[in-house]
Design a protein around this motif. Structure first.
Motif, PDB file in Angstrom:
ATOM      1  N   UNK A 276       0.832  -1.208   0.000  1.00 18.24           N
ATOM      2  CA  UNK A 276       0.000   0.000   0.000  1.00 18.24           C
ATOM      3  C   UNK A 276       0.864   1.255   0.000  1.00 18.24           C
ATOM      4  N   UNK A 277       1.955   1.234   0.768  1.00 23.75           N
ATOM      5  CA  UNK A 277       2.858   2.379   0.750  1.00 23.75           C
ATOM      6  C   UNK A 277       3.531   2.576  -0.591  1.00 23.75           C
ATOM      7  N   UNK A 278       3.894   1.488  -1.258  1.00 23.53           N
ATOM      8  CA  UNK A 278       4.510   1.595  -2.585  1.00 23.53           C
ATOM      9  C   UNK A 278       3.534   2.151  -3.616  1.00 23.53           C
ATOM     10  N   UNK A 279       2.236   1.849  -3.449  1.00 20.92           N
ATOM     11  CA  UNK A 279       1.245   2.397  -4.376  1.00 20.92           C
ATOM     12  C   UNK A 279       1.161   3.912  -4.268  1.00 20.92           C
ATOM     13  N   UNK A 280       1.434   4.451  -3.076  1.00 21.54           N
ATOM     14  CA  UNK A 280       1.404   5.916  -2.899  1.00 21.54           C
ATOM     15  C   UNK A 280       2.599   6.603  -3.540  1.00 21.54           C
ATOM     16  N   UNK A 281       3.638   5.820  -3.902  1.00 17.11           N
ATOM     17  CA  UNK A 281       4.850   6.441  -4.443  1.00 17.11           C
ATOM     18  C   UNK A 281       4.584   7.161  -5.759  1.00 17.11           C
ATOM     19  N   UNK A 282       3.603   6.689  -6.544  1.00 13.84           N
ATOM     20  CA  UNK A 282       3.336   7.317  -7.840  1.00 13.84           C
ATOM     21  C   UNK A 282       2.473   8.561  -7.701  1.00 13.84           C
ATOM     22  N   UNK A 283       1.873   8.764  -6.533  1.00 15.96           N
ATOM     23  CA  UNK A 283       1.003   9.931  -6.372  1.00 15.96           C
ATOM     24  C   UNK A 283       1.797  11.226  -6.322  1.00 15.96           C
ATOM     25  N   UNK A 284       2.993  11.178  -5.752  1.00 18.64           N
ATOM     26  CA  UNK A 284       3.792  12.405  -5.586  1.00 18.64           C
ATOM     27  C   UNK A 284       4.223  12.987  -6.927  1.00 18.64           C
ATOM     28  N   UNK A 285       4.909  12.226  -7.808  1.00 21.36           N
ATOM     29  CA  UNK A 285       5.310  12.838  -9.095  1.00 21.36           C
ATOM     30  C   UNK A 285       4.126  13.219  -9.970  1.00 21.36           C
ATOM     31  N   UNK A 286       3.033  12.434  -9.902  1.00 22.10           N
ATOM     32  CA  UNK A 286       1.870  12.772 -10.733  1.00 22.10           C
ATOM     33  C   UNK A 286       1.189  14.039 -10.238  1.00 22.10           C
ATOM     34  N   UNK A 287       1.065  14.202  -8.921  1.00 19.77           N
ATOM     35  CA  UNK A 287       0.392  15.380  -8.377  1.00 19.77           C
ATOM     36  C   UNK A 287       1.229  16.642  -8.538  1.00 19.77           C
ATOM     37  N   UNK A 288       2.557  16.511  -8.500  1.00 20.09           N
ATOM     38  CA  UNK A 288       3.430  17.681  -8.612  1.00 20.09           C
ATOM     39  C   UNK A 288       3.774  18.037 -10.055  1.00 20.09           C
ATOM     40  N   UNK A 289       3.264  17.286 -11.008  1.00 19.96           N
ATOM     41  CA  UNK A 289       3.504  17.613 -12.408  1.00 19.96           C
ATOM     42  C   UNK A 289       4.876  17.250 -12.910  1.00 19.96           C
ATOM     43  N   UNK A 290       5.508  16.248 -12.331  1.00 22.49           N
ATOM     44  CA  UNK A 290       6.839  15.849 -12.770  1.00 22.49           C
ATOM     45  C   UNK A 290       6.801  15.000 -14.039  1.00 22.49           C
ATOM     46  N   UNK A 291       5.667  14.436 -14.348  1.00 22.30           N
ATOM     47  CA  UNK A 291       5.588  13.463 -15.428  1.00 22.30           C
ATOM     48  C   UNK A 291       5.352  14.105 -16.789  1.00 22.30           C
ATOM     49  N   UNK A 292       4.571  15.191 -16.839  1.00 23.27           N
ATOM     50  CA  UNK A 292       4.242  15.824 -18.109  1.00 23.27           C
ATOM     51  C   UNK A 292       3.869  17.275 -17.878  1.00 23.27           C
TER      52      UNK A 292
END
Length: 696
Positions: A276-292
Motif C-alpha cells: 500500500x505504501x509503494x502504491x502511494x509512491x506514484x502519487x507524488x510525481x503525478x500530483x506535482x507535475x513531474x511526469x508531463x
C-alpha cells in the motif's frame, strides 16, 4: 586591477583584459608579482602531476609510456573509480538527469521500482500464502480468482487509447496515474486491515483487481511518456529503458528476498501494508507535475480527441479489436467468478466456445489490416490459452510456517494439543497414535488415519514443506533467470528463425515436466533437497526457456505493428498474451474440477497424472507455429516477414526516398563531372591556341 585612481595614474578596467598601468612605480612591482605567481603556480602544477602519477602507479598494473607516465589507468584503478562512483550509478543518473531532468527520472523509478517492482512482487508472493492458509481457498477456486483479478492487464490497449484521446484539464497521463495509485492503495490497505473472517473469496478477488489496476494503468501511462522522451532525446533512449528495467529488477529482487521472511516470521499482512505504501509512491510525481506538462488550457475539464484515432481506418480497426478483447475478458472473468464453482462443466464449455469465437472475430477484424499480423495476434493468445496452468504444486509443497500446523512434527503436535497430565497414556507408536485426554476427548489424531487437515498432516505424508523464505530465494532466482534468458537470446539465438526458436522453446518446456515428475514422486528426495528440484525445474530452467521464446515473440510482434498506431497495437498484442495466460488458468481449473475432483489436500490423488498431462499439453503450441508464426529472423524487415502494404508502406516510402536521394546525388555528380570535362576541354583548346600563337 588594484585600488582606486591616483592623481598621476589612469586605471582602465575590463571584464576580460587589464590594460597596462601608466604609473612608472606600480608597473615594475606588478610585473614582479605576476612573475612570482606564475613561478609558484608552475611548481604547484608539477607537484600535483607527480602525485597523480605516483597514485596511478600505486593502484594500477601494466607498462609505462614514454617519460615514465601511465598511458591509461590500470585494472585496479578502474575498479576503484567504479566503486567510488556508486558502481557506475552516479554518472548514469547524472546523464539521465541532464537529458530529461531529475524529476522525470524519479517518476520512472517510483513507478517501475517502487510501485511495480517492490509493491507488486511483495503482494504476489504473500497473497498465495494468505489465500491458501488463512482463507483456506482450494487450488481450483484460486485459479478463478487469479484470472479475474488480472483483467486490468488484458485492458492495456484500452488504457493506452483512453489516455491518448481523453485529456483531464489538459493532462493525458498524470490523472490516470493518480487514479490508479489511489485504487491500488485502497485495495492493499483493505487487505491489510480486514480480518480473514470478514473477507470472502469474491472480496479478495475484487481487492486484487484494484491492486492490478494500479500497476497495469501506471505501466501503460509511464511507458507512453518514455516513448515520447525517447523521441525527444534519442541518444539517451537506451539508458532510459535501462533505468526502467533496472529499477524494476533491483527493487523487485530486494522485495522478493525480504517478502518471504516477512511471511514466515511476521504475517502476510506486513507485505500488504508495504505494498500500500509503494502504491502511494506514484502519487507524488503525478500530483506535482513531474511526469508531463499541461497541453493548452486547463479548461474544459475533459477534452476527447477520439475522432483523430477513428479518422484512420487502421486505427478504427485496432480500437474495435481492443474493445472486443476488453468486453470478452471482463465477461469471462465475471462468469468464472460467479458460477464457476457451482457449474464447472458448463463454465468450461462457455470458456472454450468463447475463446474460439474471440479468435474468429479478431482474425476477421485484423486481417483487413494485415493477414500476417492477424495470425501473430492469434498466436499471442493461443500459446497460453491451450496450456493448463494451476498452483497445484505450490498448494502441495508449501509450508505457511506462521500459525499453520500442517508441517509440524509429532513432538510439536503433542506438546501443543495434548495436556501434560495425559502424557502417561500416550502410545509410543506413531502409526497407531490415538491420543485422548482424561475426559475422553481427542487431543490429537493420527494424520494418516483421517482426511481432515489435522496437525502435521503434510509432514506425516512426507510432503516437501518448503518455507516462505525458500520461495523468496526461488523468486530471486527466477528474476535472475529472466536476465540470463535475455542475455542468451541476444548472444546466441538472435539469428535463429522465429519458428525454430518458438518450437524449440515449447519442446524444452514440455521436457521440464520430467523434473516436476521427479519432484512429485519423491524419487530422489534422499539424494537432492526439494528446493534444488523446484529451483532447476519449475524456476530456473523453465524461466530461461520461456524467456527465449518470449524474446522471439516480442520481436516479431514489434515488427508487425502498423505505422501511426504502433503503441496501441503492441499494447493489444501484450494484453492478448496476458489474456492467454489467464485463459490457461481457467483451463487448468476446469481440468482439476472435472477430471481430478480428488486432487486436493490432504491426499492430492492424481497429482502425478495431472503433471504428466500438463507436460504433454505444452506440446500443443508447436502445432500452431507453422500456421501462425511468420517466417524469417529478427534481422529481417516486416516486408521479408510477409507483411502487406498497410505495415510496410512507411518503410517503402523511406526506401523510395533514399533511392531518389541517391539518384539525385548521382545525377548531380554526373552533371558536375560533365561540366568539369567541358571546362577541361575548353582549357585544352585555349592551351593549344596559345601554343600555336607562340609557335608562330
Amino acid at each position: 586591477s588594484f585600488g582606486g585612481e591616483g592623481p598621476n595614474a589612469k586605471v582602465v578596467r575590463s571584464a576580460t583584459t587589464m590594460r597596462p598601468i601608466t604609473c612608472p612605480r606600480v608597473r615594475p612591482a606588478l610585473g614582479r608579482a605576476a612573475s612570482a605567481i606564475r613561478h609558484t603556480s608552475g611548481r604547484i602544477s608539477t607537484q600535483l602531476g607527480r602525485g597523480r602519477r605516483a597514485a596511478s602507479r600505486s593502484v594500477s598494473f601494466g607498462g609505462e609510456g614514454p617519460g615514465g607516465e601511465r598511458e591509461a589507468p590500470g585494472c585496479l584503478a578502474r575498479l576503484l573509480l567504479f566503486i567510488l562512483s556508486g558502481f557506475g550509478l552516479r554518472p548514469f543518473m547524472r546523464s539521465l538527469n541532464d537529458a530529461y531532468g531529475w524529476r522525470y527520472s524519479a517518476s520512472v523509478v517510483a513507478q517501475y521500482g517502487l510501485n511495480q517492482g517492490a509493491g507488486m512482487n511483495l503482494l504476489l508472493l504473500s497473497i498465495k500464502f494468505y489465500a491458501f492458509s488463512a482463507l483456506k481457498i482450494e487450488t481450483a477456486e484460486w485459479g478463478r480468482l487469479q484470472g479475474f483479478s488480472a483483467i486490468p492487464w488484458q485492458l492495456k490497449a484500452l488504457f493506452g487509447i483512453l489516455s491518448d484521446t481523453l485529456a483531464v484539464r489538459g493532462l493525458h497521463r498524470s490523472p490516470y496515474l493518480i487514479l490508479g495509485g489511489l485504487l491500488g492503495f485502497t485495495g492493499a490497505l483493505m487487505l491489510t486491515v480486514l480480518p480473514a473472517s470478514m473477507l470472502p473469496a469474491a472480496g479478495l478477488a475484487l481487492l486484487l483487481l484494484l491492486c492490478n489496476l494500479n500497476v497495469a494503468m501506471g505501466d501503460v501511462v509511464v511507458d507512453a511518456t518514455i516513448a515520447v522522451k525517447c523521441r525527444e532525446v534519442p541518444e539517451r533512449a537506451a539508458q532510459l529503458q535501462s533505468l526502467s528495467w533496472g529499477a524494476f529488477g533491483l527493487f523487485g529482487a530486494v522485495a522478493v528476498a525480504c517478502g518471504g521472511y516477512m511471511v514466515e516470521y511476521a504475517s502476510p499482512r506486513l507485505p500488504f501494508g508495504l505494498s500500500a505504501g509503494c502504491a502511494c509512491a506514484v502519487l507524488v510525481p503525478a500530483a506535482l507535475g513531474w511526469l508531463e506538462r499541461r497541453e493548452g488550457s486547463a479548461r474544459p475539464w475533459f477534452r476527447c480527441v477520439m475522432s483523430e484515432l477513428c479518422a484512420d481506418r487502421t486505427g478504427s480497426l485496432v480500437l474495435l479489436a481492443a474493445l472486443i478483447v476488453g468486453v470478452y475478458s471482463v465477461a469471462l472473468g465475471t462468469i468464472q467468478l460467479a458460477i464457476g464453482g457451482s457449474n464447472p462443466t458448463a463454465v468450461a464449455a462457455i470458456t472454450v466456445a468463447g475463446n474460439c469465437t474471440l479468435c474468429v472475430l479478431l482474425y476477421a477484424v485484423l486481417r483487413r489490416v494485415d493477414a500476417v499480423m492477424a495470425k501473430a495476434i492469434l498466436f499471442a493468445f493461443l500459446r497460453g490459452a491451450i496450456v493448463p496452468s494451476t498452483e497445484i504444486l505450490f498448494a502441495w509443497s508449501h509450508d505457511p510456517s506462521k500459525g499453520d500446523t500442517r508441517c509440524w512434527t509429532e513432538d510439536e503436535c503433542e506438546a501443543e494439543f495434548c495436556p501434560s497430565n495425559t502424557t502417561d497414556i500416550l502410545p509410543v507408536d506413531w502409526e497407531q497414535a490415538d491420543f485422548r485426554a482424561a475426559e475422553n476427548t481427542t487431543c490429537y489424531v493420527d494424520p494418516l488415519s483421517t482426511t481432515e487437515l489435522v496437525c502435521g498432516w503434510s509432514k506425516a505424508r512426507e510432503y516437501p514443506c518448503l518455507q516462505p523464505s525458500v520461495y523468496s530465494w526461488l523468486g530471486v532466482a527466477s528474476m535472475l533467470s529472466i536476465v540470463a534468458g535475455t542475455t542468451l537470446y541476444s548472444s546466441y539465438f538472435v539469428r535463429w528463425r522465429f519458428r525454430t526458436m518458438l518450437a524449440s522453446a515449447q519442446l524444452f518446456l514440455a521436457l521440464t515436466g520430467i523434473v516436476d515428475l521427479i519432484f512429485v514422486t519423491r524419487l530422489w528426495a534422499s539424494w537432492l533437497p526439494d528446493w534444488a528440484l523446484i529451483l532447476f525445474g519449475d524456476t530456473v530452467f523453465t524461466t530461461i526457456v520461456d524467456r527465449l521464446g518470449d524474446m522471439a515473440f516480442f520481436i516479431f510482434c514489434a515488427k508487425l505493428c502498423p505505422p501511426k498506431v504502433e503503441g496501441s497495437m503492441f499494447a493489444l498484442q501484450m494484453g492478448l498474451s496476458n489474456f492467454g495466460s489467464n485463459a490457461g488458468l481457467y483451463l487448468g481449473t476446469a481440468i482439476l474440477e472435472i477430471f481430478y475432483p480428488k486432487l486436493h489436500a490432504p491426499e492430492f490423488e492424481g497429482l502425478t497424472s495431472y503433471i504428466t498431462l500438463r507436460s504433454a499439453l505444452r506440446l500443443l503450441p508447436i502445432l500452431l507455429v507453422p500456421f501462425l508464426v511468420p517466417r524469417g529472423r529478427p534481422s529481417d524487415s516486416a516486408k521479408e516477414l510477409g507483411a502487406g502494404q498497410a505495415i510496410t508502406a512507411e518503410a517503402d516510402e523511406e526506401e523510395q526516398g533514399v533511392e531518389e536521394k541517391t539518384d539525385l546525388s548521382h545525377r548531380t555528380s554526373v552533371e558536375a563531372g560533365d561540366e568539369e570535362a567541358a571546362a577541361a576541354d575548353d582549357n585544352d583548346d585555349v592551351d593549344d591556341s596559345n601554343a600555336a600563337e607562340q609557335k608562330v
